[in-house]
Design a protein around this motif. Structure first.
Motif, PDB file in Angstrom:
ATOM      1  N   ALA A  15      -1.933  11.088  22.554  1.00  0.00           N
ATOM      2  CA  ALA A  15      -1.616  12.263  21.736  1.00  0.00           C
ATOM      3  C   ALA A  15      -0.706  11.908  20.569  1.00  0.00           C
ATOM      4  O   ALA A  15      -0.750  12.552  19.525  1.00  0.00           O
ATOM      5  N   THR A  16       0.120  10.881  20.693  1.00  0.00           N
ATOM      6  CA  THR A  16       1.039  10.513  19.614  1.00  0.00           C
ATOM      7  C   THR A  16       0.440   9.530  18.627  1.00  0.00           C
ATOM      8  O   THR A  16       0.994   9.319  17.561  1.00  0.00           O
ATOM      9  N   LEU A  17      -0.697   8.913  18.915  1.00  0.00           N
ATOM     10  CA  LEU A  17      -1.299   7.938  18.017  1.00  0.00           C
ATOM     11  C   LEU A  17      -1.645   8.490  16.635  1.00  0.00           C
ATOM     12  O   LEU A  17      -1.371   7.834  15.644  1.00  0.00           O
ATOM     13  N   PRO A  18      -2.253   9.659  16.481  1.00  0.00           N
ATOM     14  CA  PRO A  18      -2.564  10.132  15.139  1.00  0.00           C
ATOM     15  C   PRO A  18      -1.326  10.296  14.266  1.00  0.00           C
ATOM     16  O   PRO A  18      -1.359  10.025  13.082  1.00  0.00           O
ATOM     17  N   ALA A  19      -0.218  10.715  14.820  1.00  0.00           N
ATOM     18  CA  ALA A  19       1.004  10.868  14.040  1.00  0.00           C
ATOM     19  C   ALA A  19       1.508   9.518  13.552  1.00  0.00           C
ATOM     20  O   ALA A  19       1.948   9.378  12.416  1.00  0.00           O
ATOM     21  N   VAL A  20       1.423   8.513  14.371  1.00  0.00           N
ATOM     22  CA  VAL A  20       1.860   7.179  13.984  1.00  0.00           C
ATOM     23  C   VAL A  20       0.909   6.597  12.947  1.00  0.00           C
ATOM     24  O   VAL A  20       1.326   5.995  11.972  1.00  0.00           O
ATOM     25  N   ALA A  21      -0.391   6.779  13.138  1.00  0.00           N
ATOM     26  CA  ALA A  21      -1.382   6.219  12.237  1.00  0.00           C
ATOM     27  C   ALA A  21      -1.318   6.840  10.853  1.00  0.00           C
ATOM     28  O   ALA A  21      -1.664   6.208   9.870  1.00  0.00           O
ATOM     29  N   SER A  22      -0.871   8.068  10.713  1.00  0.00           N
ATOM     30  CA  SER A  22      -0.851   8.727   9.416  1.00  0.00           C
ATOM     31  C   SER A  22       0.492   8.590   8.709  1.00  0.00           C
ATOM     32  O   SER A  22       0.692   9.167   7.657  1.00  0.00           O
ATOM     33  N   ALA A  23       1.433   7.832   9.266  1.00  0.00           N
ATOM     34  CA  ALA A  23       2.731   7.638   8.626  1.00  0.00           C
ATOM     35  C   ALA A  23       2.531   6.959   7.272  1.00  0.00           C
ATOM     36  O   ALA A  23       1.709   6.066   7.120  1.00  0.00           O
ATOM     37  N   CYS A  24       3.310   7.370   6.292  1.00  0.00           N
ATOM     38  CA  CYS A  24       3.168   6.859   4.935  1.00  0.00           C
ATOM     39  C   CYS A  24       4.159   5.729   4.677  1.00  0.00           C
ATOM     40  O   CYS A  24       5.364   5.955   4.675  1.00  0.00           O
ATOM     41  N   PRO A  25       3.667   4.507   4.425  1.00  0.00           N
ATOM     42  CA  PRO A  25       4.567   3.389   4.159  1.00  0.00           C
ATOM     43  C   PRO A  25       5.244   3.470   2.794  1.00  0.00           C
ATOM     44  O   PRO A  25       6.180   2.730   2.519  1.00  0.00           O
ATOM     45  N   TRP A  26       4.794   4.351   1.930  1.00  0.00           N
ATOM     46  CA  TRP A  26       5.348   4.501   0.591  1.00  0.00           C
ATOM     47  C   TRP A  26       6.549   5.445   0.549  1.00  0.00           C
ATOM     48  O   TRP A  26       7.316   5.424  -0.397  1.00  0.00           O
ATOM     49  N   GLY A  27       6.689   6.287   1.566  1.00  0.00           N
ATOM     50  CA  GLY A  27       7.691   7.351   1.564  1.00  0.00           C
ATOM     51  C   GLY A  27       9.110   6.861   1.332  1.00  0.00           C
ATOM     52  O   GLY A  27       9.575   5.929   1.960  1.00  0.00           O
ATOM     53  N   GLY A  28       9.799   7.507   0.391  1.00  0.00           N
ATOM     54  CA  GLY A  28      11.194   7.221   0.110  1.00  0.00           C
ATOM     55  C   GLY A  28      11.439   5.904  -0.595  1.00  0.00           C
ATOM     56  O   GLY A  28      12.564   5.417  -0.619  1.00  0.00           O
ATOM     57  N   GLY A  37      -1.388  -6.729 -18.376  1.00  0.00           N
ATOM     58  CA  GLY A  37      -0.961  -5.795 -19.402  1.00  0.00           C
ATOM     59  C   GLY A  37      -0.824  -4.354 -18.951  1.00  0.00           C
ATOM     60  O   GLY A  37      -0.474  -3.483 -19.722  1.00  0.00           O
ATOM     61  N   ILE A  38      -1.129  -4.079 -17.705  1.00  0.00           N
ATOM     62  CA  ILE A  38      -0.951  -2.740 -17.140  1.00  0.00           C
ATOM     63  C   ILE A  38       0.273  -2.808 -16.241  1.00  0.00           C
ATOM     64  O   ILE A  38       0.396  -3.707 -15.415  1.00  0.00           O
ATOM     65  N   TYR A  39       1.208  -1.885 -16.437  1.00  0.00           N
ATOM     66  CA  TYR A  39       2.442  -1.950 -15.673  1.00  0.00           C
ATOM     67  C   TYR A  39       2.968  -0.549 -15.412  1.00  0.00           C
ATOM     68  O   TYR A  39       2.564   0.416 -16.052  1.00  0.00           O
ATOM     69  N   GLY A  40       3.872  -0.457 -14.473  1.00  0.00           N
ATOM     70  CA  GLY A  40       4.494   0.833 -14.190  1.00  0.00           C
ATOM     71  C   GLY A  40       5.536   0.721 -13.099  1.00  0.00           C
ATOM     72  O   GLY A  40       5.540  -0.210 -12.300  1.00  0.00           O
ATOM     73  N   ASP A  41       6.459   1.647 -13.122  1.00  0.00           N
ATOM     74  CA  ASP A  41       7.470   1.823 -12.088  1.00  0.00           C
ATOM     75  C   ASP A  41       7.271   3.220 -11.532  1.00  0.00           C
ATOM     76  O   ASP A  41       6.999   4.156 -12.288  1.00  0.00           O
ATOM     77  N   PHE A  42       7.415   3.383 -10.225  1.00  0.00           N
ATOM     78  CA  PHE A  42       7.270   4.710  -9.657  1.00  0.00           C
ATOM     79  C   PHE A  42       8.069   4.840  -8.374  1.00  0.00           C
ATOM     80  O   PHE A  42       8.403   3.850  -7.730  1.00  0.00           O
ATOM     81  N   THR A  43       8.374   6.073  -8.042  1.00  0.00           N
ATOM     82  CA  THR A  43       9.038   6.394  -6.780  1.00  0.00           C
ATOM     83  C   THR A  43       8.175   7.399  -6.038  1.00  0.00           C
ATOM     84  O   THR A  43       7.413   8.157  -6.649  1.00  0.00           O
ATOM     85  N   VAL A  44       8.313   7.402  -4.722  1.00  0.00           N
ATOM     86  CA  VAL A  44       7.568   8.329  -3.864  1.00  0.00           C
ATOM     87  C   VAL A  44       8.588   9.024  -2.976  1.00  0.00           C
ATOM     88  O   VAL A  44       9.464   8.372  -2.401  1.00  0.00           O
ATOM     89  N   ASN A  45       8.481  10.349  -2.869  1.00  0.00           N
ATOM     90  CA  ASN A  45       9.431  11.071  -2.017  1.00  0.00           C
ATOM     91  C   ASN A  45       9.175  10.760  -0.544  1.00  0.00           C
ATOM     92  O   ASN A  45       8.157  10.169  -0.186  1.00  0.00           O
TER      93      ASN A  45
END
Length: 108
Positions: A15-28, A37-45
């Motif tokens: 039951a807890t696997l879907p919650a773990v699998a959908s965790a966002c590694p980009w968060g915060g 020649g393509i560049y950028g800086d970004f933040t993710v909440n």
């Protein structure tokens, strides 16, 4: 008796696997990339619902993120960005142009 305890433990684990699998590694995090020649800086909440993209020439731009099959996607003024599930690559698609995948470095 062990079988009775094992079945509920197994069900709870599944039951807890879907919650773990959908965790966002980009968060915060804060990130940057620069390729061909393509560049950028970004933040993710923290909830992976919003990205702030910053290019020196254009200034910051905020985009809402939504979950996709491969990661989290947002639409910017000049391109669509998809942050991939691995937390190390993004796909950038220029409006009317090709899709390219780039490695990303975490700065924070």
């Amino acid at each position: 008796m062990k079988r009775i305890l094992t079945l509920p433990a197994l069900c709870l684990t599944l039951a807890t696997l879907p919650a773990v699998a959908s965790a966002c590694p980009w968060g915060g995090g804060a990130f940057k990339f620069s390729e061909h020649g393509i560049y950028g800086d970004f933040t993710v909440n923290g909830g992976c619902t919003e990205m702030v993209w910053d290019r020196l020439s254009d200034g910051p731009e905020t985009a809402a993120l939504e979950r996709t099959k491969y990661g989290w996607k947002g639409s910017l003024e000049k391109a669509d960005v998809e942050l991939l599930e691995d937390g190390e690559h993004l796909r950038l698609t220029g409006h009317g142009g090709p899709t390219r995948q780039f490695p990303v470095k975490r700065t924070q």
